[in-house]
Design an enzyme around this catalytic site. Sequence first.
Site, PDB file in Angstrom:
ATOM      1  N   SER A 138       0.818  -1.207   0.000  1.00  0.00           N
ATOM      2  CA  SER A 138       0.000   0.000   0.000  1.00  0.00           C
ATOM      3  C   SER A 138       0.855   1.262   0.000  1.00  0.00           C
ATOM      4  O   SER A 138       0.350   2.341  -0.283  1.00  0.00           O
ATOM      5  CB  SER A 138      -0.955   0.012   1.195  1.00  0.00           C
ATOM      6  OG  SER A 138      -0.233   0.002   2.393  1.00  0.00           O
ATOM      7  N   HIS A 191       1.675   5.720   5.338  1.00  0.00           N
ATOM      8  CA  HIS A 191       0.842   6.135   4.209  1.00  0.00           C
ATOM      9  C   HIS A 191       1.025   7.621   3.897  1.00  0.00           C
ATOM     10  O   HIS A 191       1.055   8.016   2.733  1.00  0.00           O
ATOM     11  CB  HIS A 191      -0.620   5.838   4.508  1.00  0.00           C
ATOM     12  CG  HIS A 191      -0.924   4.381   4.558  1.00  0.00           C
ATOM     13  ND1 HIS A 191      -2.014   3.865   5.238  1.00  0.00           N
ATOM     14  CD2 HIS A 191      -0.276   3.308   4.029  1.00  0.00           C
ATOM     15  CE1 HIS A 191      -2.028   2.550   5.108  1.00  0.00           C
ATOM     16  NE2 HIS A 191      -0.986   2.191   4.391  1.00  0.00           N
TER      17      HIS A 191
END
Length: 270
Positions: A138, A191
Amino acid sequence: MATPAALPPLPFNPSRVRSYVLRLPLFTRLVLLAIIVFWLLELQTVWSVKQWGSLIPEEINIGTMYRLNTYPFIHFGFFHAFLNLLALTPLLERFEAEHGTLTAVALFFGPLSTFPAGAYILIERFVLHRNTEVFGASVWVFLLLGSEAIRTFKSNPYFSLGPYKIPTWTSPLFACGLVSIFIQNASLLGHLCAILVGYLFGLGYLKVFVPPEKVLRWIEGKLNLLGRLPHYVSVDQKTFGRYGVLPTTTAGGERATPMSYLGSSQRLGA
């Protein structure tokens, strides 16, 4: 005799899925295969793949610099790997189709892996004084979403939510927040570092790390990569060219803006 009830139709067309998978370009295929292989290796108990290859700030030294490239391939369990595969595949496939296989290899084994990792290590270790490990593809999902958001912003600066106009470049931040809320142990910091690098890439600040097309053509011709490697995307096969598609109009009829280069343990992503 009663007639057996008909099975409900599938929510997707298997033939289209198969056709899509068969059309995936080379680097995208290799990345997906590597993620699956690392997940399978993690099933055995003799050697911990996660301990070997995840990004652990205090474990980074000259002998373990490989972790800056291995952490996106490592996942915690089937669903973590599966969800990241679903999210990454269309983004990575589009990137490779637009920029070529060699460019994708150079960037994803270079700045698009090491820069988010370096930013995470600096903040995690020297600002927050923690040593939380992260891993998962991710990092690339949010990085590519960040780059795509910059590209979208240059052609369509806002989207409407009721009476409010929200800048389109903020969409990865909303996705990041939702993932952190609903996915247990997702790394918010990891992230955010990926999104930041994606923004820099989309704005063109990382163009210096992109191999020159002249060099890429020389390598492709010398090694005959297009003839030898199935599903290879050459410099001259790119879908939109190095600088993407120049929009002709923007929302609201404003003058078009030329686009720059497109560009506990925690898991990165679902």
